[in-house]
Design a protein around this motif. Structure first.
Motif, mmCIF file in Angstrom:
data_model
loop_
_atom_site.group_PDB
_atom_site.id
_atom_site.type_symbol
_atom_site.label_atom_id
_atom_site.label_comp_id
_atom_site.label_asym_id
_atom_site.label_seq_id
_atom_site.Cartn_x
_atom_site.Cartn_y
_atom_site.Cartn_z
ATOM 1 N N VAL A 38 -1.268 -1.275 2.225
ATOM 2 C CA VAL A 38 -1.772 -2.620 1.322
ATOM 3 C C VAL A 38 -3.254 -2.506 0.618
ATOM 4 O O VAL A 38 -3.511 -2.356 2.426
ATOM 5 C CB VAL A 38 -1.060 -3.602 1.878
ATOM 6 N N MET A 39 -3.310 -2.055 -0.542
ATOM 7 C CA MET A 39 -4.939 -2.598 -0.488
ATOM 8 C C MET A 39 -5.567 -3.868 -1.057
ATOM 9 O O MET A 39 -4.641 -4.519 -1.816
ATOM 10 C CB MET A 39 -5.953 -1.293 -1.400
ATOM 11 N N LEU A 40 -6.443 -4.528 -0.697
ATOM 12 C CA LEU A 40 -6.628 -5.714 -1.549
ATOM 13 C C LEU A 40 -8.128 -5.963 -2.803
ATOM 14 O O LEU A 40 -9.130 -5.307 -1.658
ATOM 15 C CB LEU A 40 -6.985 -6.695 0.036
ATOM 16 N N ASP A 41 -8.193 -6.301 -3.701
ATOM 17 C CA ASP A 41 -9.366 -5.935 -4.327
ATOM 18 C C ASP A 41 -10.101 -8.181 -4.364
ATOM 19 O O ASP A 41 -8.526 -8.562 -4.856
ATOM 20 C CB ASP A 41 -9.113 -5.977 -5.929
ATOM 21 N N ASP A 42 -10.151 -8.889 -3.534
ATOM 22 C CA ASP A 42 -10.608 -10.018 -4.115
ATOM 23 C C ASP A 42 -11.055 -10.440 -4.564
ATOM 24 O O ASP A 42 -10.803 -12.418 -5.002
ATOM 25 C CB ASP A 42 -11.392 -10.185 -2.119
ATOM 26 N N GLU A 43 -11.868 -10.202 -5.334
ATOM 27 C CA GLU A 43 -12.211 -10.848 -6.804
ATOM 28 C C GLU A 43 -10.847 -10.846 -7.636
ATOM 29 O O GLU A 43 -11.240 -11.691 -8.424
ATOM 30 C CB GLU A 43 -12.961 -9.548 -7.194
ATOM 31 N N ARG A 44 -9.996 -10.507 -7.375
ATOM 32 C CA ARG A 44 -8.757 -10.853 -8.667
ATOM 33 C C ARG A 44 -7.783 -11.076 -8.183
ATOM 34 O O ARG A 44 -7.216 -11.879 -9.216
ATOM 35 C CB ARG A 44 -8.087 -8.919 -8.438
ATOM 36 N N CYS A 45 -8.343 -12.368 -6.595
ATOM 37 C CA CYS A 45 -7.036 -12.533 -6.780
ATOM 38 C C CYS A 45 -7.259 -14.598 -7.235
ATOM 39 O O CYS A 45 -8.531 -14.600 -7.034
ATOM 40 C CB CYS A 45 -7.302 -12.979 -4.216
ATOM 41 N N ILE A 46 -5.920 -14.560 -7.526
ATOM 42 C CA ILE A 46 -6.144 -16.126 -8.123
ATOM 43 C C ILE A 46 -5.867 -17.050 -6.477
ATOM 44 O O ILE A 46 -5.616 -18.117 -7.464
ATOM 45 C CB ILE A 46 -5.415 -15.975 -9.350
ATOM 46 N N LEU A 47 -5.721 -16.877 -5.954
ATOM 47 C CA LEU A 47 -5.237 -17.817 -4.216
ATOM 48 C C LEU A 47 -3.913 -18.063 -4.627
ATOM 49 O O LEU A 47 -3.897 -19.085 -5.011
ATOM 50 C CB LEU A 47 -6.673 -18.670 -4.493
ATOM 51 N N CYS A 48 -3.281 -17.374 -5.421
ATOM 52 C CA CYS A 48 -1.613 -18.301 -5.623
ATOM 53 C C CYS A 48 -0.971 -18.699 -3.903
ATOM 54 O O CYS A 48 0.056 -19.093 -3.563
ATOM 55 C CB CYS A 48 -0.805 -17.324 -5.982
ATOM 56 N N SER A 49 -1.083 -18.075 -2.269
ATOM 57 C CA SER A 49 -0.349 -17.850 -1.660
ATOM 58 C C SER A 49 0.637 -17.312 -1.200
ATOM 59 O O SER A 49 1.133 -17.210 -0.347
ATOM 60 C CB SER A 49 -0.717 -19.671 -0.986
ATOM 61 N N ARG A 50 0.746 -16.542 -2.605
ATOM 62 C CA ARG A 50 2.081 -16.054 -2.367
ATOM 63 C C ARG A 50 2.635 -14.924 -0.523
ATOM 64 O O ARG A 50 3.473 -15.223 -1.200
ATOM 65 C CB ARG A 50 2.953 -15.388 -3.990
ATOM 66 N N CYS A 51 1.618 -14.056 -0.851
ATOM 67 C CA CYS A 51 1.745 -13.140 0.563
ATOM 68 C C CYS A 51 1.973 -13.653 1.306
ATOM 69 O O CYS A 51 2.856 -13.162 2.166
ATOM 70 C CB CYS A 51 0.096 -11.733 -0.323
ATOM 71 N N ILE A 52 1.253 -15.194 1.513
ATOM 72 C CA ILE A 52 1.076 -15.355 2.356
ATOM 73 C C ILE A 52 2.224 -16.095 2.952
ATOM 74 O O ILE A 52 3.059 -16.181 3.754
ATOM 75 C CB ILE A 52 -0.445 -16.565 2.363
ATOM 76 N N ARG A 53 3.077 -16.227 2.347
ATOM 77 C CA ARG A 53 3.889 -17.563 2.167
ATOM 78 C C ARG A 53 5.411 -16.228 2.967
ATOM 79 O O ARG A 53 5.986 -15.991 3.769
ATOM 80 C CB ARG A 53 4.741 -18.051 1.126
ATOM 81 N N PHE A 54 5.517 -15.089 1.648
ATOM 82 C CA PHE A 54 6.120 -14.193 2.295
ATOM 83 C C PHE A 54 6.051 -13.646 3.205
ATOM 84 O O PHE A 54 7.331 -13.771 4.010
ATOM 85 C CB PHE A 54 6.170 -13.045 0.942
#
Lengths: 568, 389, 179
Positions: free
Chosen positions: A171-187
């Motif tokens: 998994v690669m993260l592009d932080d600029e694109r993140c809208i902070l929905c937190s779905r990944c954290i919850r998953f």
């Protein structure tokens, strides 16, 4: 399985349409039932609700009652009960259905809310769409067409955040694109049970990151990529490979274990680019394991068998089938068939026919691994239950073909037909195999295919259609994703030709084959391949209730009480 | 000077004459084809063929460039190409007749040339002696008789090709030639009625017709085109049809018959058909010139004799009355007129679209033939009235 | 749709002979004969290419020499005859233009398929593909008629770029609102 308790239904009114939904259902799901789309980012039906994206704002009201008497207050204008609308918008995902609930999703206020949320989300979102892998399946793009303003009023500098952060091996993260929905954290926390992700900093500095010293490397990490509504999380395997709008989606099944997770294979012009989960609330919800997502690479693997071989020399299918027929004749009564728990139900049915025609003994190789209690079960054969249903084997398979080895040693078996199983790996030794003529049907080269008298290349799961019976005795179908490689033949064709070589006849097409299956396999009832539902069909498992299957508990599956939870 | 020639064995004389015909008509036909391409190009605002050049010729100042722009080397290149390219003979044809047809096309085309007078000189007595290879008295009749044999080559080509488009083309050709021959013949009858006065020995000689147009006086010097314009028009139209020129391009008709009778032909055999068509045109134009345009007379009411006398009076040079000079002058005048008529052929071709086949037949039988008959009757009565007065 | 029958006017006698029409036709063609030639002698004389001409599609670089295409594949998607074929690739993180992240690994335009419609130019979000002045494209084999990436850049050259959006992005990353 215990039938779920009958839910209490309440009537809600969504944009003027009345519908009865289970009490407590959230408004986004209720609206979906009447065909009203409530845009959202952070809400996911299989995750807990946090309500932090604010995209699903709606107007909500409840029937008015007199505070003192609790008597309904009527609206003289309409003659109906008056609705008390809440003046400020509410978030739909955290609003549960209750009796008389009224929802409005198309008012100017709601539209203004959505446009406002969109504008804020886009303030710091980079205009990366041309290079963003999410383009084409990006929620932000979708909602922008409805609620975006088309130009930006933001004249300040955009946020700068790290663009290429590897959260884990896949998994690669592009932080600029993140809208902070937190779905990944919850998953990670709730489904994968591997709490490694979180936000640090505040305000526009908020950044998704792994906890110090941890990595997103569990076997379910790629689900975060699937559920990411924007292009913040991308798969290193699929990154920059192909735009999604070119890809054709074909329903498939994850063959790595007896869970039978439903998948979608994305292909273009005969090349598979990725596998993603397909929602099936009875099997895998919306998830699948990372290990199942790379299986498509086997289609183009270098060790694919692509040439029919007789005695090690390249040959043609019909010649090879004839040679196999000669082997059957010379070893009449002394043929053994090693079937496979990886074959489809149809192939196992034809294998059974072949065994009957040759009065051969049948064997199956079991593969047992560690179940992870989520979507990988202990039984790594996807279709052992299919072999039981079609009657290919009467009892559960063992990992080692001890009985077959003994029979070979005793000279009772002269010819062995192996359907994709490596006999060396299954416990036979070179001395034993030297005594028998092996006819090998398979997709990839292995020790057995190297020594076999007749090698008949066949197709992988992605190149053919068929059905598997998973651990729940659920009959599930998958479809052909890409054409088979040149030189390989559909297993059904090969098997039916082998049956024909014994003097019998068996269809090789799915439709006539399913007529025969329905007629000869009572457990399948009247189902046919064409009318098998997408979510699968639960078969009656009672004839095999006494068997002790190896699977432990996984998502949506509890082993029967008497089953001993054994892991090898 | 010419005695040497006339003293030769008649057979050798004939051979030399035949060779002369081939050596003159082939280049002329080639030049016509080039002219056709140039004229059509100019009419369509194009430069036309202007690229080919013999390498060393390119260094000749001005002339090299001029001839290149004029496209004359294309003519040579085409000729060489036709000679040397592969000669395909399709497998389904009747080989003998297939090969025979183009040769047959050449024969009538060249034979008719021999009876067409192309100039004249004056003997000591002042009589005009026509220059003609075979001065036969049946003149025009011979032309008509032989040139209509040309259609046999078309029929043979179409038949031998054993293919439907050539066959259709040849059927059209035969029907068309028969139809227009009638009006053509009828249209020239008044001319010969006029020159053959009752009681005198009759003649069909073309030279005689020119002689008649060289007589002194108003009626004598008149070219027949002014005297009998309708005859001239009918003859000209029929000539178009007889030579298969646009707009009567039925046998070839590439828009509906691919290539008509020569669809299956290529290379040199095809070029023979091509040359035959142009030599028919040349002969036809020549006959038209002789009959209606005063032959080698420079202008109406200005016969060649008067013209030579006037030239002589200008400078008084003796060579102008020498028979050789007069002969060359008359040939030049005649050829000039023929080329003008041929230009008219091309001009019409690149102006008028092709007729439909039924229109061709309708025009031939229902319009031209009655007109030609009426024309004949009118002139017969008129001539009778004039000559008996 | 209504059918309107039109009465054909009867032809006069002169018109029925077609002679006036043929004569006027002869006049027209003869007048043409005397007029100057209209055509252009092509290989020596070349037409002046008007602005906005849609010639062979090419890839362009920006004034800094950066290849502008980011292999978004929109042109491949929009191309009606499917003449474009792109294999996307990643720009390594240590490259000078690493901020762009993506560039075509291979970019092929099959000029036997291309219909010069210009939709690729229209759709390109990076202004990387242009149909320029090149109007003559020929080759001896089919393979020769496929323009590969190098050839496309060679044909395209460099065009001025009023935006330089990726340079701005890099500048922002270096001096901007970072933390």
């Amino acid at each position: 399985m215990i039938a779920p308790a009958k839910p209490e239904l309440v009537t809600v009114n969504i944009d003027g349409k009345e519908i009865a939904v289970p009490k407590g259902m959230n408004v986004i799901e209720a609206a979906r039932q009447v065909g009203v789309d409530v845009p959202h980012y952070c809400y996911h039906p299989k995750l807990t609700i946090v309500g932090n994206c604010r995209m699903c704002l709606i107007e909500m009201g409840l029937p008015a009652v007199d505070p003192a008497t609790k008597a309904p207050v009527m609206d003289p204008a309409t003659g109906k009960q008056k609705i008390n609308w809440i003046p400020r918008p509410q978030i739909g995902c955290a609003t549960n259905a209750s009796a008389g609930l009224h929802i409005r999703t198309q008012t100017p206020q709601v539209k203004d809310c959505r446009e406002g949320v969109m504008e804020f989300l886009l303030i710091n979102h980079p205009l990366d769409c041309p290079i963003c892998d999410q383009a084409g399946e990006c929620k932000l793009q979708e909602q922008s067409t409805g609620y975006g303003r088309g130009y930006s009023r933001f004249i300040e500098q955009k946020n700068v955040k790290p663009k290429r952060t590897l959260l884990g091996p896949r998994v690669m993260l592009d932080d600029e694109r993140c809208i902070l929905c937190s779905r990944c954290i919850r998953f990670s926390k709730e489904i994968a049970k591997d709490d490694v992700l979180g936000f640090i900093d505040r305000g526009s500095y908020s950044t998704l990151t792994c906890y110090p010293g941890k990595k997103l490397e569990n076997n379910y990490s790629l689900n975060t990529v699937d559920i990411c509504p924007v292009g913040a999380l991308t798969s290193t395997d699929f990154r920059f490979k192909m735009r999604v709008w070119f890809l054709k989606q074909t329903n498939s099944i994850d063959p790595e274990s007896s869970v039978g997770a439903n998948t979608v294979a994305w292909s273009r012009e005969g090349v598979i680019y990725r596998l993603t989960p397909r929602r099936n609330d009875e099997v895998n919800d919306t998830w699948m394991a990372d290990s199942g997502r790379v299986l498509y690479k086997a289609v183009t693997a270098a060790d694919r068998l692509t040439a029919v071989k007789v005695n090690g020399a390249d040959s043609a299918l019909d010649i090879a089938v004839h040679a196999a027929g000669e082997l059957f004749k010379s070893a009449a009564g002394a043929v053994a068939i090693v079937g496979s728990g990886r074959s489809t139900v149809e192939e196992q049915f034809l294998t059974k026919k072949l065994a009957t025609a040759l009065s051969a003994s049948t064997h199956l190789v079991s593969r047992v691994g560690q179940g992870d209690k989520i979507l990988v079960s202990a039984d790594r054969n996807p279709n052992v239950r299919g072999a039981l249903v079609t009657g290919l084997i009467p009892a559960l398979p063992t990992a080692q073909l001890a009985a077959l080895g003994t029979a070979i040693d005793a000279g009772q078996v002269k010819t062995v037909v192996s359907v994709g199983e490596d006999l060396f790996a299954a416990g036979l030794n070179a001395t034993q195999l030297a005594k028998v003529a092996v006819i090998y049907l398979g997709t990839h080269a292995n020790a057995t295919s190297g020594t076999a008298k007749v090698v008949l290349p066949t197709l992988t799961v992605f190149e053919k259609s068929g059905t598997f019976v998973n651990q729940q005795f659920r009959l599930q179908k998958f479809l052909k994703v890409v054409p088979g490689v040149s030189g390989a033949t559909d297993d059904l064709v090969v098997l039916s030709k082998l049956v024909a070589a014994t003097g019998g006849a068996a269809p090789s097409d799915l439709n006539p084959l399913w007529k025969a299956l329905s007629a000869e396999v009572p457990a399948l009832g009247t189902v046919t391949f064409a009318n098998l539902p997408e979510t699968g069909l639960l078969l009656d498992a009672t004839p095999w209730a006494a068997l002790s299957f190896v699977e432990g508990e996984t998502l949506h599956f509890k082993p029967a009480a008497q089953a001993a939870v054994v892991t090898a | 000077m010419f005695d040497f020639f006339f003293n030769l064995n008649p057979v050798i004389q004939g051979l030399i004459k035949g060779l002369a015909v081939i050596l003159v008509i082939f280049p002329l036909a080639g030049a016509c084809s080039l002219a056709e391409r140039k004229v059509s190009a100019w009419m369509q605002g194009r430069p036309g063929p202007n690229r080919a050049i013999v390498p060393w010729f390119a260094y000749v100042p001005f002339l090299g460039r001029f001839l290149q722009r004029l496209g004359v080397f294309h003519l040579m290149a085409d000729g060489a190409k036709f000679l040397f390219k592969e000669e395909p003979v399709p497998g389904h044809v009747n080989k003998l007749y297939f090969v025979l047809a183009p040769a047959l096309a050449m024969m009538p085309a060249f034979t008719t040339v021999t009876v067409v007078p192309f100039g004249a000189y004056f003997d000591g007595a002042g009589h005009a002696i026509p220059l003609v290879l075979a001065n036969v008295d049946v003149g025009l009749l011979a032309v008509f008789a032989v040139s209509s044999l040309g259609v046999y080559s078309l029929i043979l080509a179409g038949w031998a090709s054993n293919s439907k488009y050539p066959f259709l083309g040849s059927v059209r050709a035969s029907a068309q030639l028969i139809s227009y021959e009638l009006s053509m013949t009828l249209s020239v009858v008044p001319v010969f009625l006029w020159i053959n006065a009752p009681g005198t020995p009759g003649t069909m000689s073309l030279a005689k017709v020119v002689e008649f147009q060289s007589l002194p006086g108003f009626w004598g010097g008149t070219w027949f085109i002014f005297l009998m314009p309708l005859s001239a028009a009918i003859f000209l139209i029929s000539l178009f049809a007889e030579t298969n020129r646009q707009p009567f391009d039925m046998p070839e008709s590439e828009s509906d018959l691919v290539g008509g009778f020569h669809t299956e032909y290529g290379a040199f055999k095809w070029s023979l058909f091509f040359v035959a068509e142009y030599s028919h045109m040349l002969v036809g134009s020549g006959v038209f010139t002789l009959l209606f345009l005063g032959g080698w007379n420079p202008l109406p009411w200005l016969p060649l004799a008067d013209f030579v006398a006037w030239l002589h009076s200008l400078g008084g040079a003796a060579f102008v009355v020498h028979p050789l000079f007069v002969g060359v002058l008359s040939i030049a005048l005649f050829l000039g007129k023929v080329l003008v008529v041929i230009f008219f052929f091309m001009w019409v071709r690149w102006t008028v679209p092709r007729f439909r086949y039924d229109q061709v037949m309708k025009l031939g039988w229902q319009k031209l033939l009655p007109l030609a008959i009426a024309n004949l009757i009118f002139y017969a009565l008129a001539i009778a009235w004039v000559q008996t007065r | 749709m209504a059918i309107i029958p039109l009465e054909r006017k009867p032809l006069s006698l002169a018109e029925r002979t077609y002679l006036p029409a043929i004569l006027s036709g002869l006049k027209t063609t003869f007048a043409r004969l005397l007029r100057p030639i209209e055509t252009m002698e092509y290989p020596e004389q070349r037409p002046a290419i008007p602005p906005g001409y849609r010639g062979v599609p090419t890839l362009v670089k920006d004034p800094n020499g950066r290849e502008k295409c980011v292999s978004c594949q929109l042109c491949e998607f929009v191309c009606p005859p499917k003449a474009i074929r792109i294999t996307p690739g990643e720009i390594p993180a240590d490259a000078p233009t690493a901020q762009v992240e993506k560039a075509p690994q291979a970019f092929e335009i099959d000029m036997l398929r291309c219909i010069y419609c210009g939709l690729c130019q229209e759709v390109c979000p990076e202004e990387a593909i242009f149909l320029q002045n090149q109007y003559s494209m020929s080759g001896y084999t089919r393979a020769e008629m496929v323009n590969h990436k190098d050839r496309l850049y060679e044909l395209g050259g460099t065009l001025p770029d009023p935006h330089l959006k990726w340079d701005k992005k890099k500048a922002a990353a270096e001096h901007g609102n970072t933390h």
